[in-house]
Design an enzyme around this catalytic site. Structure first.
Site, PDB file in Angstrom:
ATOM      1  N   HIS A 187       3.984  -0.015  15.997  1.00  0.00           N
ATOM      2  CA  HIS A 187       3.871  -0.949  14.876  1.00  0.00           C
ATOM      3  C   HIS A 187       4.198  -2.384  15.272  1.00  0.00           C
ATOM      4  O   HIS A 187       3.943  -3.309  14.503  1.00  0.00           O
ATOM      5  CB  HIS A 187       4.807  -0.484  13.746  1.00  0.00           C
ATOM      6  CG  HIS A 187       4.579  -1.142  12.433  1.00  0.00           C
ATOM      7  ND1 HIS A 187       5.447  -2.080  11.910  1.00  0.00           N
ATOM      8  CD2 HIS A 187       3.587  -1.011  11.529  1.00  0.00           C
ATOM      9  CE1 HIS A 187       5.007  -2.477  10.738  1.00  0.00           C
ATOM     10  NE2 HIS A 187       3.877  -1.860  10.480  1.00  0.00           N
ATOM     11  N   TYR A 215       8.401   4.571  13.123  1.00  0.00           N
ATOM     12  CA  TYR A 215       7.658   3.494  13.773  1.00  0.00           C
ATOM     13  C   TYR A 215       8.513   2.880  14.880  1.00  0.00           C
ATOM     14  O   TYR A 215       9.739   2.839  14.790  1.00  0.00           O
ATOM     15  CB  TYR A 215       7.315   2.371  12.783  1.00  0.00           C
ATOM     16  CG  TYR A 215       6.454   2.766  11.612  1.00  0.00           C
ATOM     17  CD1 TYR A 215       5.949   4.054  11.451  1.00  0.00           C
ATOM     18  CD2 TYR A 215       6.141   1.828  10.627  1.00  0.00           C
ATOM     19  CE1 TYR A 215       5.171   4.397  10.370  1.00  0.00           C
ATOM     20  CE2 TYR A 215       5.353   2.164   9.541  1.00  0.00           C
ATOM     21  CZ  TYR A 215       4.877   3.459   9.412  1.00  0.00           C
ATOM     22  OH  TYR A 215       4.108   3.786   8.337  1.00  0.00           O
ATOM     23  N   ARG A 237      -3.627  -0.673  18.510  1.00  0.00           N
ATOM     24  CA  ARG A 237      -3.506   0.682  17.969  1.00  0.00           C
ATOM     25  C   ARG A 237      -4.711   1.066  17.117  1.00  0.00           C
ATOM     26  O   ARG A 237      -5.142   2.216  17.114  1.00  0.00           O
ATOM     27  CB  ARG A 237      -2.230   0.811  17.132  1.00  0.00           C
ATOM     28  CG  ARG A 237      -2.051   2.177  16.491  1.00  0.00           C
ATOM     29  CD  ARG A 237      -0.709   2.292  15.809  1.00  0.00           C
ATOM     30  NE  ARG A 237      -0.543   1.369  14.710  1.00  0.00           N
ATOM     31  CZ  ARG A 237      -0.957   1.607  13.463  1.00  0.00           C
ATOM     32  NH1 ARG A 237      -1.591   2.741  13.183  1.00  0.00           N
ATOM     33  NH2 ARG A 237      -0.760   0.736  12.508  1.00  0.00           N
ATOM     34  N   HIS A 292       4.158 -10.485   3.573  1.00  0.00           N
ATOM     35  CA  HIS A 292       4.203  -9.435   4.587  1.00  0.00           C
ATOM     36  C   HIS A 292       5.217  -9.741   5.690  1.00  0.00           C
ATOM     37  O   HIS A 292       5.474  -8.902   6.550  1.00  0.00           O
ATOM     38  CB  HIS A 292       2.805  -9.263   5.195  1.00  0.00           C
ATOM     39  CG  HIS A 292       2.628  -8.021   6.005  1.00  0.00           C
ATOM     40  ND1 HIS A 292       2.445  -8.044   7.374  1.00  0.00           N
ATOM     41  CD2 HIS A 292       2.620  -6.713   5.655  1.00  0.00           C
ATOM     42  CE1 HIS A 292       2.308  -6.807   7.825  1.00  0.00           C
ATOM     43  NE2 HIS A 292       2.417  -5.975   6.808  1.00  0.00           N
ATOM     44  N   ARG A 294       0.824  -1.196   0.000  1.00  0.00           N
ATOM     45  CA  ARG A 294       0.000   0.000   0.000  1.00  0.00           C
ATOM     46  C   ARG A 294       0.869   1.260   0.000  1.00  0.00           C
ATOM     47  O   ARG A 294       1.758   1.418   0.819  1.00  0.00           O
ATOM     48  CB  ARG A 294      -0.911  -0.009   1.223  1.00  0.00           C
ATOM     49  CG  ARG A 294      -2.019   1.028   1.179  1.00  0.00           C
ATOM     50  CD  ARG A 294      -2.804   1.010   2.476  1.00  0.00           C
ATOM     51  NE  ARG A 294      -3.167  -0.334   2.897  1.00  0.00           N
ATOM     52  CZ  ARG A 294      -3.701  -0.603   4.074  1.00  0.00           C
ATOM     53  NH1 ARG A 294      -3.926   0.355   4.944  1.00  0.00           N
ATOM     54  NH2 ARG A 294      -4.005  -1.837   4.398  1.00  0.00           N
TER      55      ARG A 294
END
Length: 332
Positions: free
Chosen positions: A206, A82, A178, A44, A14
């Site tokens: 994160h 992050y 989060r 991922h 993304r």
């Protein structure tokens, strides 16, 4: 410099599709072999595997594997924005697992059972559910059941149901979420022992961490602690390649390699990596702040923040300016 390099690049990232295509082209121009993962699954997982030629006692050489497994991307910008965790290890069983994952991603092997890694879309979600249920069984047996977890989102129905069931047995559950959370905490008869909080501070939270008291409560040297790339969402657990690694292990010691005493605790024929208890303790400190008024944890609690950060890139002092793309990432 004559090294063989293989890189798995995910193009369906993304906001970063164009940048990843450019990086793939540049890597190929420099001689690296670039592959794009498994058809139908988004890659991922955050993994790196290094094979290093090292001398042996008899004057020869051998290849020694090293692996890095983390919660964050290998990206210089997000490393400054992050907060993430990572594990660097030479443990032979973990590096073998990482090698198997890379064989799958590069098309050089089919999926095989892994020894320690929890991998989506195969074993990650069932193992998380099994760990939750094991904590519930410990509570039924009169032991202290405790779960502390930190993630970006919690949406998977089976995991939510398992947490509800564990709460009904008396397991104390603290969740640091989060973003989206489909679990309702504090419902009488269903989730009375579950608390959900978010952390708001300078950096985007994160890291994904899961701590199970293993019947001993938290913090405890017996805690089961995992970090990884996956959020508890069907999209992560069913349609992505994800990996979670245990931080606290009892594994066979390598007789040919001495480990610093401050890093491990020697046990008879076993080795315990001494990081997991610190992570569990840090999360327990954060979770304990639910007694304070207000729905949010803030970064002003310096002691808690410093104990939580196990691995984080150096960050330049001063305010962090976020452009529109970064703000959109935080919103999502």
């Amino acid at each position: 410099r004559g090294k063989e390099v293989t890189v798995v690049v995910e193009l369906m990232a993304r906001f970063d599709e164009e940048a990843n295509i450019n990086w793939a082209d540049r890597l190929e121009q420099e001689g690296a072999q670039v592959v794009y993962g498994v058809f139908g699954l988004k890659t991922h997982a955050k993994l790196a595997l290094i094979l290093r030629r090292e001398p042996t006692a008899n004057g020869g050489h051998r290849l020694v594997p090293y692996a890095h497994l983390g919660t964050g991307n290998y990206h210089p910008r997000t490393a400054r924005l992050y907060s993430d965790f990572g594990l660097m290890t030479a443990n032979e069983e973990i590096t073998a697992d990482v090698g198997e994952v890379f064989k799958q991603l590069t098309g050089l092997g089919k999926a095989r059972a892994l020894t320690h890694l929890w991998q989506a879309p195969f074993t990650l979600q069932p193992n998380v559910v099994a760990a939750i249920r094991a904590e519930a069984e410990a509570a039924r047996a009169g032991k202290k059941g405790v779960i502390v977890a930190k993630m970006n989102s919690l949406e998977d129905p089976e995991i939510v149901r398992a947490l509800y069931d564990a709460s009904r047995t008396g397991v104390e559950i603290d969740l640091l979420v989060r973003g989206v959370c489909r679990l309702r905490p504090g419902v009488p008869g269903m989730s009375e022992t579950i608390r959900v909080r978010s952390i708001v501070g300078r950096f985007l939270e994160h890291a994904r961490i899961f701590c199970f008291g293993n019947g001993h409560g938290l913090p405890s040297p017996e805690a089961l602690v995992h970090i990884g790339s996956a959020d508890m969402m069907p999209s992560n657990l069913d349609r992505r390649v994800e990996a979670m690694v245990p931080i606290e292990l009892r594994l066979r010691a390598r007789p040919d390699r001495e480990r610093p005493q401050q890093e491990v605790e020697r046990l008879p024929d076993r080795v315990r990596v001494g990081v997991g208890a610190e992570v569990a303790h840090a999360l327990a400190l954060l979770a304990s702040h639910h007694h304070r008024p207000g729905p949010l944890l803030v970064e002003g609690d310096r002691e808690v923040r410093e104990r939580l950060v196990v691995l984080q890139a150096d960050v330049e002092p001063g305010p962090v300016a976020l452009d529109e793309v970064e703000l959109e990432k935080q919103r999502l």
